[in-house]
Design an enzyme around this catalytic site. Sequence first.
Site, PDB file in Angstrom:
ATOM      1  N   SER A 183      13.315   2.593   2.739  1.00 45.01           N
ATOM      2  CA  SER A 183      13.936   3.270   3.881  1.00 45.01           C
ATOM      3  C   SER A 183      14.520   2.220   4.827  1.00 45.01           C
ATOM      4  O   SER A 183      14.150   1.040   4.755  1.00 45.01           O
ATOM      5  CB  SER A 183      12.888   4.104   4.620  1.00 45.01           C
ATOM      6  OG  SER A 183      11.879   3.253   5.167  1.00 45.01           O
ATOM      7  N   ASP A 236       1.669 -15.620   6.572  1.00 41.18           N
ATOM      8  CA  ASP A 236       1.205 -16.993   6.335  1.00 41.18           C
ATOM      9  C   ASP A 236       1.231 -17.339   4.850  1.00 41.18           C
ATOM     10  O   ASP A 236       1.550 -18.472   4.477  1.00 41.18           O
ATOM     11  CB  ASP A 236      -0.212 -17.183   6.895  1.00 41.18           C
ATOM     12  CG  ASP A 236      -0.223 -17.279   8.423  1.00 41.18           C
ATOM     13  OD1 ASP A 236       0.865 -17.401   9.033  1.00 41.18           O
ATOM     14  OD2 ASP A 236      -1.319 -17.219   9.014  1.00 41.18           O
ATOM     15  N   ARG A 240      13.939   4.095  12.084  1.00 40.09           N
ATOM     16  CA  ARG A 240      12.765   4.968  12.069  1.00 40.09           C
ATOM     17  C   ARG A 240      11.950   4.762  13.356  1.00 40.09           C
ATOM     18  O   ARG A 240      12.493   4.374  14.376  1.00 40.09           O
ATOM     19  CB  ARG A 240      11.951   4.690  10.790  1.00 40.09           C
ATOM     20  CG  ARG A 240      12.758   5.000   9.510  1.00 40.09           C
ATOM     21  CD  ARG A 240      11.937   4.841   8.264  1.00 40.09           C
ATOM     22  NE  ARG A 240      10.794   5.749   8.255  1.00 40.09           N
ATOM     23  CZ  ARG A 240       9.754   5.624   7.435  1.00 40.09           C
ATOM     24  NH1 ARG A 240       9.737   4.634   6.548  1.00 40.09           N
ATOM     25  NH2 ARG A 240       8.751   6.467   7.478  1.00 40.09           N
ATOM     26  N   PRO A 271       0.792  -1.232   0.000  1.00 40.66           N
ATOM     27  CA  PRO A 271       0.000   0.000   0.000  1.00 40.66           C
ATOM     28  C   PRO A 271       0.829   1.290   0.000  1.00 40.66           C
ATOM     29  O   PRO A 271       1.877   1.358   0.632  1.00 40.66           O
ATOM     30  CB  PRO A 271      -0.821  -0.097   1.290  1.00 40.66           C
ATOM     31  CG  PRO A 271      -0.121  -1.121   2.123  1.00 40.66           C
ATOM     32  CD  PRO A 271       0.528  -2.071   1.169  1.00 40.66           C
TER      33      PRO A 271
HETATM   34  C1  DQA Z   1       8.389   0.937   3.599  1.00 39.60           C
HETATM   35  C2  DQA Z   1       8.510   1.144   5.113  1.00 39.60           C
HETATM   36  C3  DQA Z   1       7.167   0.973   5.807  1.00 39.60           C
HETATM   37  O1  DQA Z   1       7.294   1.177   7.201  1.00 39.60           O
HETATM   38  C4  DQA Z   1       6.160   1.979   5.272  1.00 39.60           C
HETATM   39  O2  DQA Z   1       4.896   1.759   5.840  1.00 39.60           O
HETATM   40  C5  DQA Z   1       6.085   1.984   3.783  1.00 39.60           C
HETATM   41  C6  DQA Z   1       7.318   1.848   3.003  1.00 39.60           C
HETATM   42  C7  DQA Z   1       9.702   1.217   2.859  1.00 39.60           C
HETATM   43  O3  DQA Z   1       9.811   0.796   1.715  1.00 39.60           O
HETATM   44  O4  DQA Z   1      10.608   1.873   3.403  1.00 39.60           O
HETATM   45  O5  DQA Z   1       5.031   2.188   3.203  1.00 39.60           O
HETATM   46  O6  DQA Z   1       8.038  -0.421   3.371  1.00 39.60           O
END
Ligand code: DQA
Length: 147
Positions: free
Chosen positions: A103, A88, A108, A11
């Site tokens: 990221s 799962d 974070r 998402p």
């Molecule tokens: C993410 C990190 C997740 O915490 C965040 O909700 C995202 C992007 C990333 O690619 O750094 O939607 O998966």
Amino acid sequence: MTHKILVIHGPNLNMLGTREPETYGAATLADINAALVLHGQTRDVEVTAFQSNLEGEMVEKIQQAIGMYEGLIINPAAYTHTSIAIRDAVLLLTMPVVEVHLSNIHKREPFRRHSYLSDVVAGQIVGFGMQGYLMALDAILHILQKS
Ligand code: DQA
């Protein structure tokens, strides 16, 4: 032999490019998918990319990967931190699965540090932006070539 690899983006990743660029970079999802396809072409890998904002659609796509693909790259986005259903579904797969985050989720907010996938995937690549997806493709190839 051509290898088939599926990439699943979760998402809000459809909003890359304009979504928090200081955290996720300037590349759009189309840029990432195009880079993956190109990278795959130089390695005889056919890349198919799928994005959904819906958990159930991601679960269905993972189930459908059985027998169709030889590896999965997945960035479940926020579902990383919440979804036992996606965990799962990944457990149904025998192919190598690599979890990618643009990221570095470990530096974070505390709620992003836990992944429901990290202990059921071959490995996790975090913090390298779009490059991480290309690294994941190479990691899957490495695993396939060893086995
Ligand atoms: C993410 C990190 C997740 O915490 C965040 O909700 C995202 C992007 C990333 O690619 O750094 O939607 O998966």
